[in-house]
Design an enzyme around this catalytic site. Structure first.
Site, PDB file in Angstrom:
ATOM      1  N   ASN A 195      37.430  41.175  48.984  1.00 50.88           N
ATOM      2  CA  ASN A 195      36.920  42.518  49.289  1.00 50.88           C
ATOM      3  C   ASN A 195      35.486  42.440  49.807  1.00 50.88           C
ATOM      4  OD1 ASN A 195      36.275  41.853  46.559  1.00 50.88           O
ATOM      5  ND2 ASN A 195      36.020  43.993  46.004  1.00 50.88           N
ATOM      6  N   GLU A 202      32.513  45.158  50.465  1.00 55.04           N
ATOM      7  CA  GLU A 202      32.098  46.554  50.292  1.00 55.04           C
ATOM      8  C   GLU A 202      30.981  46.922  51.269  1.00 55.04           C
ATOM      9  OE1 GLU A 202      31.373  46.981  46.059  1.00 55.04           O
ATOM     10  OE2 GLU A 202      33.528  46.966  45.662  1.00 55.04           O
ATOM     11  N   ALA A 244      27.572  49.973  51.872  1.00 58.13           N
ATOM     12  CA  ALA A 244      26.749  51.047  51.321  1.00 58.13           C
ATOM     13  C   ALA A 244      27.380  52.408  51.609  1.00 58.13           C
ATOM     14  CB  ALA A 244      25.343  50.975  51.893  1.00 58.13           C
ATOM     15  N   TYR A 277      30.449  53.836  51.175  1.00 58.11           N
ATOM     16  CA  TYR A 277      31.559  53.333  50.350  1.00 58.11           C
ATOM     17  C   TYR A 277      32.927  53.284  51.030  1.00 58.11           C
ATOM     18  CZ  TYR A 277      28.393  53.668  46.281  1.00 58.11           C
ATOM     19  OH  TYR A 277      27.358  53.518  45.403  1.00 58.11           O
ATOM     20  N   GLU A 316      43.159  42.460  50.204  1.00 58.43           N
ATOM     21  CA  GLU A 316      44.456  42.350  50.874  1.00 58.43           C
ATOM     22  C   GLU A 316      44.320  42.671  52.358  1.00 58.43           C
ATOM     23  OE1 GLU A 316      43.655  44.019  48.139  1.00 58.43           O
ATOM     24  OE2 GLU A 316      45.314  44.128  46.709  1.00 58.43           O
ATOM     25  N   CYS A 345      46.622  49.673  50.883  1.00 64.43           N
ATOM     26  CA  CYS A 345      47.032  48.275  51.044  1.00 64.43           C
ATOM     27  C   CYS A 345      48.531  48.109  50.856  1.00 64.43           C
ATOM     28  CB  CYS A 345      46.256  47.381  50.087  1.00 64.43           C
ATOM     29  SG  CYS A 345      44.562  47.099  50.656  1.00 64.43           S
TER      30      CYS A 345
HETATM   31  N1  THU Z   1      40.035  46.269  45.576  1.00 63.38           N
HETATM   32  C1  THU Z   1      40.663  45.309  46.299  1.00 63.38           C
HETATM   33  O1  THU Z   1      40.038  44.609  47.100  1.00 63.38           O
HETATM   34  N2  THU Z   1      41.983  45.119  46.095  1.00 63.38           N
HETATM   35  C2  THU Z   1      42.733  45.785  45.169  1.00 63.38           C
HETATM   36  O2  THU Z   1      43.916  45.474  45.022  1.00 63.38           O
HETATM   37  C3  THU Z   1      42.132  46.859  44.379  1.00 63.38           C
HETATM   38  C4  THU Z   1      40.701  47.148  44.654  1.00 63.38           C
HETATM   39  C5  THU Z   1      38.586  46.431  45.736  1.00 63.38           C
HETATM   40  C6  THU Z   1      38.091  47.630  46.481  1.00 63.38           C
HETATM   41  C7  THU Z   1      36.674  47.732  45.965  1.00 63.38           C
HETATM   42  O3  THU Z   1      35.852  46.847  46.706  1.00 63.38           O
HETATM   43  C8  THU Z   1      36.755  47.212  44.542  1.00 63.38           C
HETATM   44  O4  THU Z   1      37.978  46.487  44.474  1.00 63.38           O
HETATM   45  C9  THU Z   1      36.741  48.304  43.483  1.00 63.38           C
HETATM   46  O5  THU Z   1      37.676  49.271  43.747  1.00 63.38           O
END
Ligand code: THU
Length: 129
Positions: free
Chosen positions: A43, A45, A47, A49, A56, A89
């Site tokens: 993942n 992220e 700023a 959001y 995934e 996803c």
């Molecule tokens: N997140 C994922 O990357 N995959 C998942 O299956 C669930 C959530 C991430 C998104 C965000 O960066 C962080 O987890 C918190 O939600």
């Protein structure tokens, strides 16, 4: 080492590179393609959001970039009881995998639950059936 073990190792290693300063929730994913390639993602992220990208989704983008478009199996790793893919996803996985494709959900110690894409996204949308 089985392919699922390899997927778990790849997803766990990818998780280490996650960029998650806002949630502090690092996620790694790894796809096994029908061509036999293992493609990791983490993942990333932002700023702003909603601009963040799930592990995934990152792996799917890397898979397509690598020239493959069919998913055979998936592992998702997080330091959580059950980090199942978000709704978006699930739809992205459906785009590139048939309903019986297994999505293994792991914590840092190993796989804890296994779902099929159909179980994660029942009656999911497809443009052409
Ligand atoms: N997140 C994922 O990357 N995959 C998942 O299956 C669930 C959530 C991430 C998104 C965000 O960066 C962080 O987890 C918190 O939600």
């Amino acid at each position: 080492m089985s392919r699922v073990d390899e997927l778990f190792a790849a997803a766990k290693a990818a998780r280490e590179n996650a960029y998650a300063p806002y949630s502090s929730f690092k996620v790694g994913a790894a796809l096994l393609t029908e061509g036999g390639r293992i493609v990791p993602g983490c993942n990333v992220e932002n700023a702003a959001y909603p601009e963040g990208v799930c592990a995934e989704a990152g792996a799917i983008s890397a898979m397509v970039l690598a020239g493959e478009q069919r998913i055979a199996e998936v592992v998702v790793v997080a330091d959580a009881a059950l980090c199942t893919p978000c709704g978006g996803c699930r739809q992205k996985l459906k785009e590139f995998g048939i309903g019986s494709v297994k999505v293994h959900i792991a914590n840092l110690d190993g796989i804890r639950r296994t779902f099929t894409i159909d179980e994660l996204l029942p009656a999911g949308f497809a443009l052409h059936d």
